[in-house]
Design a protein around this motif. Structure first.
Motif, PDB file in Angstrom:
ATOM      1  N   ASP A 151       0.798  -1.216   0.000  1.00 47.30           N
ATOM      2  CA  ASP A 151       0.000   0.000   0.000  1.00 47.30           C
ATOM      3  C   ASP A 151       0.840   1.280   0.000  1.00 47.30           C
ATOM      4  O   ASP A 151       0.391   2.317  -0.458  1.00 47.30           O
ATOM      5  N   THR A 152       2.034   1.211   0.554  1.00 49.76           N
ATOM      6  CA  THR A 152       2.808   2.427   0.806  1.00 49.76           C
ATOM      7  C   THR A 152       4.090   2.430  -0.013  1.00 49.76           C
ATOM      8  O   THR A 152       4.766   1.410  -0.136  1.00 49.76           O
ATOM      9  N   THR A 165       0.335   8.636   2.512  1.00 48.63           N
ATOM     10  CA  THR A 165      -0.809   7.904   1.972  1.00 48.63           C
ATOM     11  C   THR A 165      -2.123   8.638   2.213  1.00 48.63           C
ATOM     12  O   THR A 165      -3.158   8.233   1.693  1.00 48.63           O
ATOM     13  N   HIS A 166      -2.085   9.679   3.025  1.00 46.44           N
ATOM     14  CA  HIS A 166      -3.255  10.524   3.274  1.00 46.44           C
ATOM     15  C   HIS A 166      -2.768  11.872   3.810  1.00 46.44           C
ATOM     16  O   HIS A 166      -1.634  11.999   4.272  1.00 46.44           O
ATOM     17  N   TYR A 191      -0.241   9.250  -2.145  1.00 43.75           N
ATOM     18  CA  TYR A 191       0.280   8.156  -2.964  1.00 43.75           C
ATOM     19  C   TYR A 191       0.004   6.810  -2.296  1.00 43.75           C
ATOM     20  O   TYR A 191       0.202   6.657  -1.092  1.00 43.75           O
ATOM     21  N   ARG A 192      -0.414   5.851  -3.115  1.00 46.46           N
ATOM     22  CA  ARG A 192      -0.599   4.490  -2.617  1.00 46.46           C
ATOM     23  C   ARG A 192      -0.214   3.506  -3.717  1.00 46.46           C
ATOM     24  O   ARG A 192      -0.499   3.731  -4.895  1.00 46.46           O
TER      25      ARG A 192
END
Length: 339
Positions: A151-152, A165-166, A191-192
């Motif tokens: 995810d990262t 990511t947020h 970004y993810r």
């Protein structure tokens, strides 16, 4: 001899040329080997010895004045030529067509304006972040799936440096430096590590909001959400809140709005339900407040976050998320009237 020199000097001082060709003709006339000044130089040998000093002085002055006048005229032509060189003769005669704002920029501005009327100010932060501000301070457990490489995006295999990511990381930075009351919105790119498709991308844009003060309740959050939905979509828009889970809020909820296409009656866009999800929200977890140096026994707050692409999809009915980053001029031109 002096009379000839003075007469020629008056001609030179009044000398004019309309173009470079005329100027060259004047140069040849006065300064060439067979020119008028050269002829006077040849006649200088016939001047009486007692007059040579005076006549030679005026003759040199005439030559210098002529050369200076030629140089002045030449410089004026060169300046005109430089200006003309800057003109693109192939450019169309019609006025240059103005561009338009990107649809994501339009929607972001509208979201910020709506929350601005509620007293929120804009806060920004870095896109390259550390684990504390993105995860740990926001109550993410060490084994939370969002920490996984799936995810990262981590920087140079360093587990402590990553692409945010947020935009919740901006909220933690503000809470660390500022005591309540805090009322901010945090727009920005995130970004993810996800597969790119019509409904997902490896980067996208968010707007998150945070309000921390004494006696902030879930009712305050609901009222802000209802105001936002009616301002963003239409006065007839309805909202509903469904229980959910986020590490940094408790209780947490996801908000749906009545479908702005069918008016809540049911259509393919809302999959026949009459509702469309647009954001997540909840009351700030006391652990998050404490992690940022805010006394959770005195203060409470709410937070909410939404994807700008998601809101843009709903507002303009764009079906493919990839169109926002492809810079297709045919797509972007559709938003000229929305400026």
């Amino acid at each position: 001899m002096l009379d000839k020199i003075n007469a020629l000097l008056q001609e030179v001082e009044q000398m004019k040329a309309a173009n470079a060709e005329e100027l060259e003709a004047l140069r040849i006339k006065y300064l060439s080997k067979k020119g008028e000044i050269a002829a006077l130089m040849n006649d200088f040998r016939n001047v009486a010895a007692d007059q040579k000093r005076e006549v030679g002085k005026h003759l040199n002055q005439l030559k210098e004045t002529t050369q200076n006048r030629i140089n002045e005229l030449k410089a004026s032509f060169e300046n005109v030529q430089t200006i003309n060189d800057d003109i693109d003769l192939t450019r169309t005669a019609y006025p240059i067509e103005l561009g338009t704002r990107h649809p994501l920029s339009l929607v972001k501005k509208e979201i910020c304006d709506i929350f601005g009327r509620l007293g929120f100010s804009i806060a920004e932060g870095p896109e390259i972040e550390d684990d504390w501000h993105v995860f740990s301070s926001l109550n993410f457990a060490e084994d939370h799936p969002a920490r996984d490489m799936q995810d990262t995006f981590f920087i140079q295999h360093n587990p402590d440096v990553l692409l945010r990511t947020h935009t919740s990381s901006v909220q933690t930075r503000v809470m660390e430096k500022q005591q309540p009351p805090i009322r901010i919105i945090c727009p920005g790119r995130v970004y993810r590590n996800e597969a790119i498709s019509y409904r997902a991308h490896c980067f996208f844009h968010q707007v998150e909001a945070l309000y921390v003060d004494k006696n902030v309740s879930f009712a305050d959050l609901k009222q802000a959400l209802l105001f936002f939905a009616k301002e963003m979509f239409s006065p007839e828009t309805k909202i509903r809140l469904r229980p959910s889970y986020f590490p940094f809020t408790e209780p947490s909820a996801e908000m749906d709005i009545s479908c702005n296409i069918c008016g809540g009656k049911g259509c393919p866009f809302c999959k026949g339900t009459g509702w469309v999800e647009i954001l997540g929200c909840g009351m700030v977890d006391p652990n998050v407040l404490e992690n940022c140096g805010i006394d959770s026994k005195v203060y409470s707050g709410y937070a909410l976050g939404m994807g700008i692409e998601r809101i843009t999809n709903l507002k303009y009915q764009v079906k493919d998320l990839r169109m926002f980053s492809e810079n297709d001029i045919r797509f972007l031109r559709q938003f000229e009237s929305a400026n």
